[in-house]
Design a protein around this motif. Structure first.
Motif, PDB file in Angstrom:
ATOM      1  N   MET A   1      11.096  17.704  31.117  1.00 31.45           N
ATOM      2  CA  MET A   1      11.492  18.426  32.332  1.00 31.45           C
ATOM      3  C   MET A   1      10.573  19.619  32.554  1.00 31.45           C
ATOM      4  O   MET A   1      10.177  20.294  31.601  1.00 31.45           O
ATOM      5  N   ASN A   2      10.228  19.870  33.821  1.00 28.55           N
ATOM      6  CA  ASN A   2       9.482  21.088  34.103  1.00 28.55           C
ATOM      7  C   ASN A   2      10.438  22.270  34.153  1.00 28.55           C
ATOM      8  O   ASN A   2      11.662  22.116  34.140  1.00 28.55           O
ATOM      9  N   ALA A   3       9.861  23.466  34.221  1.00 26.97           N
ATOM     10  CA  ALA A   3      10.664  24.677  34.111  1.00 26.97           C
ATOM     11  C   ALA A   3      11.703  24.774  35.228  1.00 26.97           C
ATOM     12  O   ALA A   3      12.842  25.191  34.996  1.00 26.97           O
ATOM     13  N   LYS A   4      11.330  24.391  36.438  1.00 31.37           N
ATOM     14  CA  LYS A   4      12.253  24.518  37.565  1.00 31.37           C
ATOM     15  C   LYS A   4      13.458  23.596  37.392  1.00 31.37           C
ATOM     16  O   LYS A   4      14.597  23.975  37.687  1.00 31.37           O
ATOM     17  N   LYS A   5      13.230  22.376  36.898  1.00 30.94           N
ATOM     18  CA  LYS A   5      14.338  21.448  36.685  1.00 30.94           C
ATOM     19  C   LYS A   5      15.257  21.944  35.569  1.00 30.94           C
ATOM     20  O   LYS A   5      16.480  21.766  35.635  1.00 30.94           O
ATOM     21  N   ILE A   6      14.682  22.581  34.547  1.00 26.95           N
ATOM     22  CA  ILE A   6      15.499  23.164  33.486  1.00 26.95           C
ATOM     23  C   ILE A   6      16.390  24.260  34.061  1.00 26.95           C
ATOM     24  O   ILE A   6      17.576  24.363  33.733  1.00 26.95           O
ATOM     25  N   LEU A   7      15.822  25.065  34.959  1.00 25.55           N
ATOM     26  CA  LEU A   7      16.603  26.130  35.593  1.00 25.55           C
ATOM     27  C   LEU A   7      17.766  25.556  36.395  1.00 25.55           C
ATOM     28  O   LEU A   7      18.887  26.065  36.337  1.00 25.55           O
ATOM     29  N   TYR A   8      17.512  24.477  37.142  1.00 27.82           N
ATOM     30  CA  TYR A   8      18.583  23.847  37.922  1.00 27.82           C
ATOM     31  C   TYR A   8      19.675  23.288  37.012  1.00 27.82           C
ATOM     32  O   TYR A   8      20.868  23.388  37.320  1.00 27.82           O
ATOM     33  N   LEU A   9      19.263  22.709  35.885  1.00 29.79           N
ATOM     34  CA  LEU A   9      20.233  22.179  34.927  1.00 29.79           C
ATOM     35  C   LEU A   9      21.099  23.295  34.366  1.00 29.79           C
ATOM     36  O   LEU A   9      22.331  23.164  34.275  1.00 29.79           O
ATOM     37  N   LEU A  10      20.476  24.414  34.006  1.00 27.47           N
ATOM     38  CA  LEU A  10      21.228  25.542  33.462  1.00 27.47           C
ATOM     39  C   LEU A  10      22.140  26.156  34.518  1.00 27.47           C
ATOM     40  O   LEU A  10      23.273  26.555  34.221  1.00 27.47           O
ATOM     41  N   ARG A  66      17.512  30.969  15.081  1.00 27.63           N
ATOM     42  CA  ARG A  66      17.110  30.377  13.796  1.00 27.63           C
ATOM     43  C   ARG A  66      17.033  28.853  13.854  1.00 27.63           C
ATOM     44  O   ARG A  66      16.094  28.249  13.349  1.00 27.63           O
ATOM     45  N   PHE A  67      18.027  28.212  14.489  1.00 31.09           N
ATOM     46  CA  PHE A  67      18.113  26.755  14.431  1.00 31.09           C
ATOM     47  C   PHE A  67      17.644  26.059  15.702  1.00 31.09           C
ATOM     48  O   PHE A  67      17.376  24.854  15.679  1.00 31.09           O
ATOM     49  N   GLY A  68      17.581  26.765  16.795  1.00 29.74           N
ATOM     50  CA  GLY A  68      17.149  26.141  18.045  1.00 29.74           C
ATOM     51  C   GLY A  68      18.245  26.147  19.089  1.00 29.74           C
ATOM     52  O   GLY A  68      19.427  26.290  18.774  1.00 29.74           O
ATOM     53  N   ARG A  69      17.823  25.974  20.344  1.00 35.33           N
ATOM     54  CA  ARG A  69      18.759  26.074  21.464  1.00 35.33           C
ATOM     55  C   ARG A  69      19.656  24.838  21.559  1.00 35.33           C
ATOM     56  O   ARG A  69      20.870  24.945  21.660  1.00 35.33           O
ATOM     57  N   ARG A  70      19.065  23.667  21.510  1.00 34.18           N
ATOM     58  CA  ARG A  70      19.842  22.414  21.617  1.00 34.18           C
ATOM     59  C   ARG A  70      20.791  22.238  20.439  1.00 34.18           C
ATOM     60  O   ARG A  70      21.919  21.757  20.611  1.00 34.18           O
ATOM     61  N   LYS A  71      20.339  22.575  19.242  1.00 33.14           N
ATOM     62  CA  LYS A  71      21.151  22.342  18.041  1.00 33.14           C
ATOM     63  C   LYS A  71      22.434  23.163  18.044  1.00 33.14           C
ATOM     64  O   LYS A  71      23.396  22.813  17.355  1.00 33.14           O
ATOM     65  N   VAL A 117      16.901  30.273  27.088  1.00 31.57           N
ATOM     66  CA  VAL A 117      15.984  29.208  27.505  1.00 31.57           C
ATOM     67  C   VAL A 117      15.149  29.654  28.707  1.00 31.57           C
ATOM     68  O   VAL A 117      13.944  29.380  28.775  1.00 31.57           O
ATOM     69  N   ILE A 118      15.771  30.342  29.653  1.00 32.18           N
ATOM     70  CA  ILE A 118      15.008  30.856  30.800  1.00 32.18           C
ATOM     71  C   ILE A 118      13.907  31.799  30.306  1.00 32.18           C
ATOM     72  O   ILE A 118      12.774  31.765  30.799  1.00 32.18           O
ATOM     73  N   GLY A 119      14.232  32.643  29.326  1.00 34.66           N
ATOM     74  CA  GLY A 119      13.220  33.510  28.739  1.00 34.66           C
ATOM     75  C   GLY A 119      12.115  32.731  28.050  1.00 34.66           C
ATOM     76  O   GLY A 119      10.962  33.177  28.013  1.00 34.66           O
ATOM     77  N   ASP A 120      12.447  31.552  27.505  1.00 32.32           N
ATOM     78  CA  ASP A 120      11.447  30.723  26.827  1.00 32.32           C
ATOM     79  C   ASP A 120      10.467  30.075  27.797  1.00 32.32           C
ATOM     80  O   ASP A 120       9.257  30.029  27.541  1.00 32.32           O
ATOM     81  N   VAL A 121      10.989  29.534  28.894  1.00 30.62           N
ATOM     82  CA  VAL A 121      10.172  28.653  29.745  1.00 30.62           C
ATOM     83  C   VAL A 121       9.544  29.367  30.935  1.00 30.62           C
ATOM     84  O   VAL A 121       8.686  28.795  31.607  1.00 30.62           O
ATOM     85  N   PHE A 122       9.974  30.600  31.216  1.00 30.36           N
ATOM     86  CA  PHE A 122       9.374  31.369  32.305  1.00 30.36           C
ATOM     87  C   PHE A 122       8.759  32.638  31.730  1.00 30.36           C
ATOM     88  O   PHE A 122       9.184  33.144  30.697  1.00 30.36           O
ATOM     89  N   ALA A 123       7.758  33.169  32.436  1.00 33.87           N
ATOM     90  CA  ALA A 123       7.106  34.405  32.018  1.00 33.87           C
ATOM     91  C   ALA A 123       6.759  35.234  33.242  1.00 33.87           C
ATOM     92  O   ALA A 123       6.619  34.713  34.352  1.00 33.87           O
ATOM     93  N   GLY A 124       6.645  36.551  33.029  1.00 34.89           N
ATOM     94  CA  GLY A 124       6.207  37.445  34.094  1.00 34.89           C
ATOM     95  C   GLY A 124       7.154  37.444  35.280  1.00 34.89           C
ATOM     96  O   GLY A 124       8.367  37.349  35.137  1.00 34.89           O
ATOM     97  N   LEU A 180      18.238  18.356  28.559  1.00 34.11           N
ATOM     98  CA  LEU A 180      17.712  19.646  28.106  1.00 34.11           C
ATOM     99  C   LEU A 180      16.793  19.485  26.906  1.00 34.11           C
ATOM    100  O   LEU A 180      17.204  18.965  25.867  1.00 34.11           O
ATOM    101  N   PRO A 181      15.537  19.942  26.997  1.00 33.12           N
ATOM    102  CA  PRO A 181      14.638  19.891  25.837  1.00 33.12           C
ATOM    103  C   PRO A 181      14.857  21.089  24.920  1.00 33.12           C
ATOM    104  O   PRO A 181      15.494  22.067  25.308  1.00 33.12           O
ATOM    105  N   GLU A 182      14.327  20.998  23.709  1.00 33.69           N
ATOM    106  CA  GLU A 182      14.341  22.153  22.816  1.00 33.69           C
ATOM    107  C   GLU A 182      13.193  23.077  23.211  1.00 33.69           C
ATOM    108  O   GLU A 182      12.052  22.645  23.300  1.00 33.69           O
TER     109      GLU A 182
END
Length: 393
Positions: A1-10, A66-71, A117-124, A180-182
């Protein structure tokens, strides 16, 4: 998934998830009769969910670092879905309280994982815009939830409401499990969990500033939410339907201003936006204090400004935390959320006490002062940090 689709999912996940907080509030009196219980116990179906939600923020935060977002998210959503079906199936008030607590524990992962996750996949600047969009989706749920819940409850009782929550929880679980990806980087070494991590967030200048402003604003906002219906009924003799329309206006303004937050941050910078928006919210609190007894139109106008200044500032908080705590985003956002939820719980109680002692001016005068003090603290912390950075540059 691209960042925008992840945002829509969240955004989809938090929109459906927030219904668990407020969908059945309009039918609480009817539920009290159906479960043959007291008003205090039935109100605990709301409070116990909120308590679970608050406590789990500081549990999930270090875990997702420590363990990841999906986990963390997927097992939590399994619990959320099972507890939602439990709320639908149970016929005892004490059983309902148990499942509501479990529902809150499961749901608590959604807001903290989403912001991380939003902090992970988006910047600036794109991160600021994405946080604004997410906050907008977060605000839609409280705006339409009570209206939707009132309609469902009127048509099918509390069973219809909890069945909707159960099905929506299953939809959120399925969508995130499939899509949702990790997003946790494999190249980041996360510190082992310890209470030192919480102290680091609260002693870091930005972390301390954001959490203090978040607490004071949520205190004022939830005192405001409790005050509105009482004052409009006693002073202006408005009906429940008319009060509902005013709530809808405030929520609508909040949602719109959340979306505008990214543009403001892009224009003035995120740190300046923190001070500017919180300062504007302190001013709006004082304005509301002054206008409540003058006239209904002025009170409505001040309420809309109050909602606008709060909505445009909230995305700034998580944007800053994501920027500053790059390796411990989950922990930082978890600490912030926990303190913010404590402010939510303290607002109605503290606001009612202040109102009883000294009326509207004491309640919202104190609320405005504590926000203003938090703004001054944040400004001093940011200035001090910038002075420390400049000589080494």
């Amino acid at each position: 998934m691209n960042a925008k689709k992840i945002l829509y999912l969240l955004g989809f996940s938090i929109l459906l998830g927030t219904f668990a907080q407020n969908l059945f509030m309009p039918i609480l009196p009817a539920m009290q009769n159906e479960f043959h219980t007291t008003s205090t116990i039935i109100n605990w179906t709301v409070s116990i969910f909120t308590v679970s939600l608050a406590i789990m923020q500081v549990v999930y935060g270090p875990m997702i670092d420590r363990f990841g977002r999906r986990k963390v998210l997927i097992p939590a959503l399994v619990l959320y879905a099972l507890a939602s079906f439990g709320c639908y199936m149970v016929d005892s008030i004490y059983g309902l309280l148990i499942f509501r607590a479990l529902q809150g524990i499961g749901f608590a992962a959604i807001p903290i994982v989403a912001a991380t996750v939003i902090g992970d996949v988006f910047a600036g600047p794109k991160r600021a815009e994405a946080m604004g969009t997410y906050q907008m989706m977060l605000g839609i749920g409280p705006a339409i939830g009570p209206l939707l819940g009132g309609w469902m409850g009127g048509a099918g009782g509390h069973s219809a409401v909890f069945l909707f929550l159960a099905v929506s929880a299953l939809c959120v679980l399925t969508a995130n499990a499939v899509l949702l990806p990790e997003t946790k980087s494999d190249h980041v070494d996360t510190k082992k969990f310890g209470f030192q991590s919480f102290r680091d967030v609260l002693t870091q200048p930005i972390g301390a500033s954001v959490t203090m402003i978040g607490f004071t604003q949520m205190f004022a906002y939830h005192a405001f939410l409790l005050f509105i219906p009482v004052h409009l009924t006693q002073v202006y003799q408005l009906t429940a339907g008319q009060i509902g329309l005013i709530y809808l206006l405030i929520s609508g303004v909040f949602v719109i201003s959340s979306k505008l937050s990214g543009r403001l941050q892009k224009r003035v910078g995120t740190r300046r936006a923190l001070v500017f928006t919180a300062g504007a919210h302190a001013f709006a609190t004082f304005l509301f204090m002054v206008t409540t007894d003058i006239s209904l139109p002025l009170m409505i106008m001040a309420s809309a400004i109050f909602g606008f200044t709060l909505g445009i500032g909230m995305p700034v908080h998580t944007t800053l935390l994501s920027e500053v705590f790059e390796h411990e985003r989950g922990t930082a956002i978890g600490v912030y959320n926990f303190i913010r939820y404590v402010g939510m719980a303290a607002g109605p109680v503290g606001g009612a006490a202040l109102l009883g002692f000294g009326g509207t001016w004491l309640e919202f005068g104190i609320a405005g002062i504590v926000i203003a003090c938090a703004v001054l603290f944040a400004r001093a912390q940011i200035s001090k940090q910038q002075k420390n950075i400049i000589p080494s540059a």
